[in-house]
Scaffold this active site. Structure first.
Site, mmCIF file in Angstrom:
data_model
loop_
_atom_site.group_PDB
_atom_site.id
_atom_site.type_symbol
_atom_site.label_atom_id
_atom_site.label_comp_id
_atom_site.label_asym_id
_atom_site.label_seq_id
_atom_site.Cartn_x
_atom_site.Cartn_y
_atom_site.Cartn_z
ATOM 1 N N GLU A 296 39.743 21.430 -16.149
ATOM 2 C CA GLU A 296 40.253 22.552 -15.345
ATOM 3 C C GLU A 296 41.439 23.221 -16.032
ATOM 4 O O GLU A 296 42.337 22.543 -16.534
ATOM 5 C CB GLU A 296 40.684 22.020 -13.964
ATOM 6 C CG GLU A 296 40.421 22.972 -12.847
ATOM 7 C CD GLU A 296 38.929 23.210 -12.624
ATOM 8 O OE1 GLU A 296 38.418 24.229 -13.138
ATOM 9 O OE2 GLU A 296 38.294 22.392 -11.938
ATOM 10 N N HIS A 297 41.385 24.556 -16.035
ATOM 11 C CA HIS A 297 42.399 25.368 -16.721
ATOM 12 C C HIS A 297 42.450 25.029 -18.213
ATOM 13 O O HIS A 297 43.499 25.089 -18.840
ATOM 14 C CB HIS A 297 43.770 25.233 -16.042
ATOM 15 C CG HIS A 297 43.807 25.941 -14.710
ATOM 16 N ND1 HIS A 297 43.965 27.303 -14.612
ATOM 17 C CD2 HIS A 297 43.654 25.489 -13.448
ATOM 18 C CE1 HIS A 297 43.933 27.663 -13.329
ATOM 19 N NE2 HIS A 297 43.726 26.573 -12.602
ATOM 20 N N SER B 224 25.320 45.654 0.707
ATOM 21 C CA SER B 224 25.381 44.196 0.652
ATOM 22 C C SER B 224 25.104 43.666 2.049
ATOM 23 O O SER B 224 25.531 44.266 3.040
ATOM 24 C CB SER B 224 26.771 43.766 0.193
ATOM 25 O OG SER B 224 27.008 42.436 0.606
ATOM 26 N N ALA C 297 35.868 30.252 -1.595
ATOM 27 C CA ALA C 297 35.824 28.802 -1.773
ATOM 28 C C ALA C 297 36.091 28.375 -3.210
ATOM 29 O O ALA C 297 36.100 27.192 -3.517
ATOM 30 C CB ALA C 297 34.475 28.261 -1.312
ATOM 31 N N GLY C 298 36.287 29.343 -4.105
ATOM 32 C CA GLY C 298 36.522 28.974 -5.501
ATOM 33 C C GLY C 298 35.269 28.428 -6.156
ATOM 34 O O GLY C 298 35.338 27.641 -7.099
ATOM 35 N N GLU D 207 35.524 40.926 -15.225
ATOM 36 C CA GLU D 207 36.589 40.267 -14.448
ATOM 37 C C GLU D 207 37.964 40.650 -15.012
ATOM 38 O O GLU D 207 38.899 40.946 -14.266
ATOM 39 C CB GLU D 207 36.382 38.752 -14.512
ATOM 40 C CG GLU D 207 37.202 37.948 -13.554
ATOM 41 C CD GLU D 207 36.678 37.989 -12.119
ATOM 42 O OE1 GLU D 207 37.519 37.993 -11.213
ATOM 43 O OE2 GLU D 207 35.463 38.025 -11.900
ATOM 44 N N ASP E 7 33.194 30.232 -15.563
ATOM 45 C CA ASP E 7 32.415 30.537 -14.354
ATOM 46 C C ASP E 7 31.155 31.339 -14.696
ATOM 47 O O ASP E 7 30.057 31.022 -14.238
ATOM 48 C CB ASP E 7 33.271 31.335 -13.360
ATOM 49 C CG ASP E 7 34.565 30.629 -13.019
ATOM 50 O OD1 ASP E 7 34.702 29.437 -13.368
ATOM 51 O OD2 ASP E 7 35.444 31.260 -12.411
HETATM 52 C C1 GLA Z 1 38.958 30.109 -12.431
HETATM 53 C C2 GLA Z 1 38.647 30.921 -13.685
HETATM 54 C C3 GLA Z 1 38.021 30.042 -14.777
HETATM 55 C C4 GLA Z 1 38.857 28.797 -15.022
HETATM 56 C C5 GLA Z 1 39.199 28.100 -13.707
HETATM 57 C C6 GLA Z 1 40.142 26.948 -13.899
HETATM 58 O O1 GLA Z 1 37.767 29.660 -11.857
HETATM 59 O O2 GLA Z 1 37.782 31.988 -13.398
HETATM 60 O O3 GLA Z 1 37.863 30.792 -15.962
HETATM 61 O O4 GLA Z 1 40.032 29.106 -15.735
HETATM 62 O O5 GLA Z 1 39.770 28.990 -12.761
HETATM 63 O O6 GLA Z 1 39.566 25.939 -14.664
#
Ligand code: GLA
Length: 396
Positions: free
Chosen positions: A33-34, A67, A125-126, A170, A182
């Site tokens: 992550e990150h 939509s 929700a990420g 994005e 993503d």
């Molecule tokens: C978001 C971003 C991804 C990634 C994550 C963290 O989802 O869109 O590119 O950086 O955060 O891992």
């Protein structure tokens, strides 16, 4: 909603049938992550949740956007395509069309289109609902606009290009300087596999997610706090600062180039205390991700789970992207017998955790975590057993 119902909704909205239908999934990241915008590795899976797009050409030289999730509709003349005000949802699609043209100059819109989107990724929700929308749009319109230079016979390269189009959208249309994870997961997902992706080289491997008697459970905080573009872009900047300061003693392009051994030698070069913590997370997370992938390949799921939990701790203490809701969920999960590991997934603050839970512990997990979470935060959590699905596809 079934695809048949989407087809009927299209006909009802536009008075004629859809000609084509596409799907692109959301994603859950198991670990890493990150790390993506730091040139590191990630390990996401595509989900069976995602975004559908139905399209048909029209004779009117207009793009019509509807939509099934959003009340706003947009009619945009082909001669006047430009970003719409007030964070209009159609900007994700318009952005993709613009980026397709810029990356593939031979591509052109030859007619108007009627478009209908539907998404079932839980909102906020990420789990990458925006990436799903970008990738499904890129898939449909690289075809419609005859962007032949990206539709080579190499399916993998084509899918990577769809991810890059989505990421550029994005950056430029949503202002989030995100990494590639993503959109890549949405484009390159494979049923029952996770994607071990090197975000610097974009080389990747599909790794089977074989978890006998264990499920991947996603828990939604339904928290109102979200990682906005400001907090996200701050992290991107802090990591860049760490790279600059480290480069005075050891030239690097990305933090992910540093091994844990290197880190011991170069860490004192970082004078900014925030940048120091961010860098320490990235170096540790890159090592954890590699170890986790190896553990999964060897079937050492308990160790995989421990690494997930360590990832959460580092995101909480060093990267500071968890927040009280995600911490409450993870801390409750760690107490349940039969939970192998639990961590936040995605950008952070709000959104979801991902946990590995033994089949026989799932009911207890939901009951205990749900109760603890509500007591601590006053919010109700939602639980989904993840189905790992395929990447973007044309369905009809
Ligand atoms: C978001 C971003 C991804 C990634 C994550 C963290 O989802 O869109 O590119 O950086 O955060 O891992």
């Amino acid at each position: 909603m079934t695809t048949q119902e989407m087809m009927s909704a299209f006909e009802q909205a536009y008075g004629h049938k859809a000609e084509k239908m596409y799907f692109a999934p959301g994603r859950v990241n198991l670990i890493g992550e990150h790390t993506d915008y730091n040139g590191g590795c990630v390990f996401p899976c595509a989900l069976s949740f995602g975004a559908w797009l139905l399209i048909a050409k029209n004779e009117d030289q207009v793009l019509r956007f509807r939509s099934l999730n959003m009340p706003q509709t947009y009619n945009i003349a082909l001669s006047a395509i430009c970003p719409q005000p007030d964070k209009a949802w159609c900007n994700y699609a318009l952005g993709c069309l613009d980026i397709i043209k810029r990356r593939h100059p031979e591509a052109a819109l030859k007619s108007g289109y009627d478009l209908l989107y539907y998404g079932n990724v839980p909102a906020g929700a990420g789990l990458s609902s925006s990436a799903a929308m970008e990738v499904v749009t890129a898939r449909a319109f690289t075809e419609e606009m005859s962007a032949v230079s990206c539709q080579s016979s190499d399916d993998k390269a084509y899918r990577t290009e769809l991810a890059l189009i989505g990421q550029a959208c994005e950056h430029e249309y949503a202002g989030v300087m995100c990494g590639i994870m993503d959109q890549f997961a949405s484009a390159q997902g494979k049923k029952d596999h996770a994607i071990y992706l090197n975000c610097d080289t974009l080389e990747f491997e599909h790794v089977p997610v074989k978890l006998d008697g264990i499920k991947v459970v996603i828990t939604n905080t339904h928290s109102p706090h979200h990682l906005d573009s400001g907090a996200y872009n701050d992290r991107v900047r802090q990591c860049k600062l760490a790279v600059e300061q480290i480069s005075k003693v050891k030239p690097i392009k990305f933090l992910a180039e540093l091994t844990e051994e290197d880190w011991k030698e170069v860490q004192s070069a970082i004078t900014d205390p925030i940048a120091f913590k961010r860098a320490r997370h990235v170096v540790g997370e890159v090592a954890r991700t590699a170890a986790a992938v190896e553990a999964l390949k060897r079937g050492e799921i308990a160790y995989f789970g421990e690494l997930m939990t360590a990832s959460h701790v580092s995101l909480r203490d060093d990267y500071e992207v968890t927040g009280p809701e995600l911490d409450a969920l993870a801390e409750a999960a760690w107490q349940v017998e039969g939970v192998l590991g639990s961590r936040m997934t995605g950008g952070g603050f709000g959104g979801c955790t991902v946990s590995l839970v033994k089949d026989e512990a799932i009911e207890q997990f939901k009951a205990f975590v749900g109760k603890e979470y509500e007591e601590k935060t006053g919010l109700k959590a939602d639980f989904y057993v993840a189905e790992i699905g395929d990447g973007v596809a044309r369905l009809a």
